[in-house]
Scaffold this active site. Structure first.
Site, PDB file in Angstrom:
ATOM      1  CD  GLU A 141       5.113   0.265  20.724  1.00 43.79           C
ATOM      2  OE1 GLU A 141       5.932   1.191  20.685  1.00 43.79           O
ATOM      3  OE2 GLU A 141       4.300   0.032  19.798  1.00 43.79           O
ATOM      4  CD  GLU A 168      -0.515  -1.538  17.477  1.00 48.91           C
ATOM      5  OE1 GLU A 168       0.397  -1.203  16.712  1.00 48.91           O
ATOM      6  OE2 GLU A 168      -0.651  -1.052  18.626  1.00 48.91           O
TER       7      GLU A 168
HETATM    8  O1  G3I Z   1      -2.386  14.829  12.825  1.00 49.85           O
HETATM    9  C1  G3I Z   1      -1.127  15.416  12.458  1.00 49.85           C
HETATM   10  C2  G3I Z   1      -1.326  16.465  11.409  1.00 49.85           C
HETATM   11  O2  G3I Z   1      -2.105  17.517  11.941  1.00 49.85           O
HETATM   12  C3  G3I Z   1       0.054  16.964  10.976  1.00 49.85           C
HETATM   13  O3  G3I Z   1      -0.116  17.864   9.923  1.00 49.85           O
HETATM   14  C4  G3I Z   1       0.927  15.836  10.507  1.00 49.85           C
HETATM   15  C5  G3I Z   1       2.336  16.298  10.147  1.00 49.85           C
HETATM   16  O4  G3I Z   1       3.221  15.194  10.060  1.00 49.85           O
HETATM   17  O5  G3I Z   1       1.042  14.891  11.563  1.00 49.85           O
HETATM   18  C6  G3I Z   1      -0.185  14.324  11.953  1.00 49.85           C
HETATM   19  O6  G3I Z   1       0.030  13.423  13.021  1.00 49.85           O
HETATM   20  C7  G3I Z   1       0.620  12.186  12.646  1.00 49.85           C
HETATM   21  C8  G3I Z   1      -0.315  11.070  13.104  1.00 49.85           C
HETATM   22  O7  G3I Z   1       0.286   9.826  12.859  1.00 49.85           O
HETATM   23  C9  G3I Z   1      -1.672  11.136  12.416  1.00 49.85           C
HETATM   24  O8  G3I Z   1      -1.550  10.888  11.052  1.00 49.85           O
HETATM   25  C10 G3I Z   1       1.960  12.050  13.324  1.00 49.85           C
HETATM   26  O9  G3I Z   1       2.860  12.978  12.776  1.00 49.85           O
HETATM   27  C11 G3I Z   1       2.518  10.650  13.103  1.00 49.85           C
HETATM   28  O10 G3I Z   1       3.699  10.476  13.865  1.00 49.85           O
HETATM   29  C12 G3I Z   1       1.501   9.636  13.566  1.00 49.85           C
HETATM   30  O11 G3I Z   1       2.013   8.343  13.337  1.00 49.85           O
HETATM   31  C13 G3I Z   1       1.410   7.301  14.059  1.00 49.85           C
HETATM   32  C14 G3I Z   1       2.445   6.604  14.944  1.00 49.85           C
HETATM   33  O12 G3I Z   1       1.860   5.484  15.589  1.00 49.85           O
HETATM   34  C15 G3I Z   1       2.978   7.547  16.029  1.00 49.85           C
HETATM   35  O13 G3I Z   1       1.953   7.951  16.897  1.00 49.85           O
HETATM   36  C16 G3I Z   1       0.837   6.294  13.061  1.00 49.85           C
HETATM   37  O14 G3I Z   1      -0.226   6.920  12.332  1.00 49.85           O
HETATM   38  C17 G3I Z   1       0.314   5.075  13.804  1.00 49.85           C
HETATM   39  O15 G3I Z   1      -0.080   4.092  12.875  1.00 49.85           O
HETATM   40  C18 G3I Z   1       1.406   4.498  14.684  1.00 49.85           C
HETATM   41  O16 G3I Z   1       0.827   3.436  15.409  1.00 49.85           O
HETATM   42  C19 G3I Z   1       1.704   2.697  16.265  1.00 49.85           C
HETATM   43  C20 G3I Z   1       0.901   2.308  17.481  1.00 49.85           C
HETATM   44  O17 G3I Z   1       0.362   3.462  18.086  1.00 49.85           O
HETATM   45  C21 G3I Z   1       1.739   1.508  18.471  1.00 49.85           C
HETATM   46  N1  G3I Z   1       2.351   0.366  17.815  1.00 49.85           N
HETATM   47  C22 G3I Z   1       3.106   0.656  16.602  1.00 49.85           C
HETATM   48  C23 G3I Z   1       2.242   1.414  15.598  1.00 49.85           C
HETATM   49  C24 G3I Z   1       2.995   1.668  14.332  1.00 49.85           C
HETATM   50  O18 G3I Z   1       4.094   2.486  14.570  1.00 49.85           O
END
Ligand code: G3I
Length: 364
Positions: free
Chosen positions: A160, A276
């Site tokens: 991105e 994705e």
């Molecule tokens: O693992 C922690 C957990 O310990 C904590 O308690 C909790 C509190 O909110 O957060 C958890 O981490 C989260 C993680 O997902 C795992 O579930 C993060 O907050 C959350 O921001 C994260 O979101 C991910 C997001 O990217 C940001 O990294 C989504 O699952 C994931 O599907 C999304 O994927 C992205 C791709 O990497 C890039 N393209 C877009 C796509 C969708 O946004």
């Protein structure tokens, strides 16, 4: 799609009318049972994103994952915020487990992602600056990519980096990496990854490249220009990841424009990974029978366009079952019903989206 035989046709109509969560059973007993097998018939890989925490605790899901998928993408576990507890340290507990898991179950492994403007650890803002950014970037990439060298199918090296709305002439996103290192951060990342693992396919990955809207046309143009600049300088970018976060709504695909974009990418010598894929069902009416049909149609329509391009080597959905999807949190429905964006339902049974994928993966 070519005409199906009578039995297939009747089963498809029946499935569509009843919204049964079906597929492998009704469609054809002589057809493969799993998506990876449909894909393999056409020299494609099918796989999905998931997480260490899910595979560790949900045995039923894990069994279905291994059945359906030939490639695994850790959805979050390779991100900086997960791997880098402190500026000088790495925590490979989860990614080592995922790498062994993939090997044990004959799954290819796709690394996501080495350089992104998001999912950075808290220490990043205070620690990283113009003076040390290149050192941090190189150290991060070298350490991780060398550790898994030979075990990774493809790396999302840069994720991105394009955002035309940020108003720059080069179409790049303003991000800490760009601010500290200029556009060269992208080249540095690809060169460093290539030196650390000459075998992995090095990918540039981006979103919103699918629809016929002025915004997405601008993203296609900026992405192509970036790839052209990189190739002109012999930077080892080898594939484009087209994320494919699709949505139900008024935006439409334009087959000619999308296929032209993909051909331009292929003409640069790049492979393409649909990296994705999922379909947001937020605006659809509540009844799952209608929602599933609409979502499946979007899968079908999109894949029928993109899979005409021979440079496509893999289709990866962003999750496998509606039981686990980022959309539950990030694009919830107003009526609070469970979202249904993926090929398997909450109970791990194939939906119409599964069937649309199966048919499309055979390149119809
Ligand atoms: O693992 C922690 C957990 O310990 C904590 O308690 C909790 C509190 O909110 O957060 C958890 O981490 C989260 C993680 O997902 C795992 O579930 C993060 O907050 C959350 O921001 C994260 O979101 C991910 C997001 O990217 C940001 O990294 C989504 O699952 C994931 O599907 C999304 O994927 C992205 C791709 O990497 C890039 N393209 C877009 C796509 C969708 O946004």
């Amino acid at each position: 799609m070519p005409p199906l035989n009578r039995r297939d046709f009747l089963s498809w109509v029946l499935g569509s009318l009843t919204g049964t969560t079906l597929a492998s059973k009704s469609w054809a007993s002589d057809r493969p049972a799993f998506l990876k097998d449909y894909a393999a018939e056409n020299n494609l890989l099918y796989g999905a994103a998931t997480q260490y925490s899910i595979l560790k605790r949900d045995r039923d899901f894990t069994r279905r994952f291994i059945e359906e998928c030939a490639i695994l993408v850790p959805e979050n576990d390779f991100k900086w915020e997960k791997l880098r507890p402190a500026p000088q340290s790495f925590d490979f507990t989860k990614t080592d487990w995922l790498s062994s898991f993939a090997q044990a179950h004959n799954l290819k492994l796709r690394g996501h992602t080495l350089v992104w403007y998001k999912a950075l650890p808290e220490w990043f803002t205070t620690e990283v600056n113009q003076t040390n950014a290149a050192k941090h970037l190189v150290n991060h990439i070298t350490t991780i990519v060398e550790r898994y060298a030979g075990k990774i199918h493809s790396w999302d090296v840069v994720n991105e980096a394009v955002e035309p709305k940020d108003g720059r002439n080069d179409g790049l996103r303003t991000s800490p990496w760009l601010e500290y290192l200029g556009e060269e951060y992208i080249e540095l990342a690809f060169k460093t990854a290539a030196a650390a693992d000459p075998q992995a396919l090095l990918t540039y990955n981006d979103f919103d490249l699918a629809y016929d809207t002025p915004e997405q046309e601008a993203r296609r143009t900026a992405t192509l220009k970036l790839l052209e600049r990189l190739k002109a300088k012999d930077i080892p970018v080898q594939a484009l990841g087209m994320q494919g976060h699709l949505y139900a709504g008024s935006d439409r695909f334009n087959a000619v424009k999308l296929q032209r974009f993909m051909q331009n990418v292929a003409d640069l010598g790049l492979k393409i990974i649909v990296s994705e894929l999922d379909v947001v069902d937020r605006t659809l009416e509540a009844a799952s029978i209608f929602r599933d049909r609409a979502v499946a149609n979007i899968y079908r329509e999109y894949l029928e366009i993109v899979l005409t391009q021979p440079a496509v080597i893999a289709v990866i959905t962003w999750g496998l079952s509606d039981r686990y999807t980022w959309l539950k949190k990030y694009r919830p429905r107003m009526d609070e019903a469970n979202v249904r964006p993926l090929p398997l339902d909450h109970n791990l049974a194939p939906k119409l989206a599964w069937e649309a994928l199966a048919r499309a993966l055979q390149r119809f």
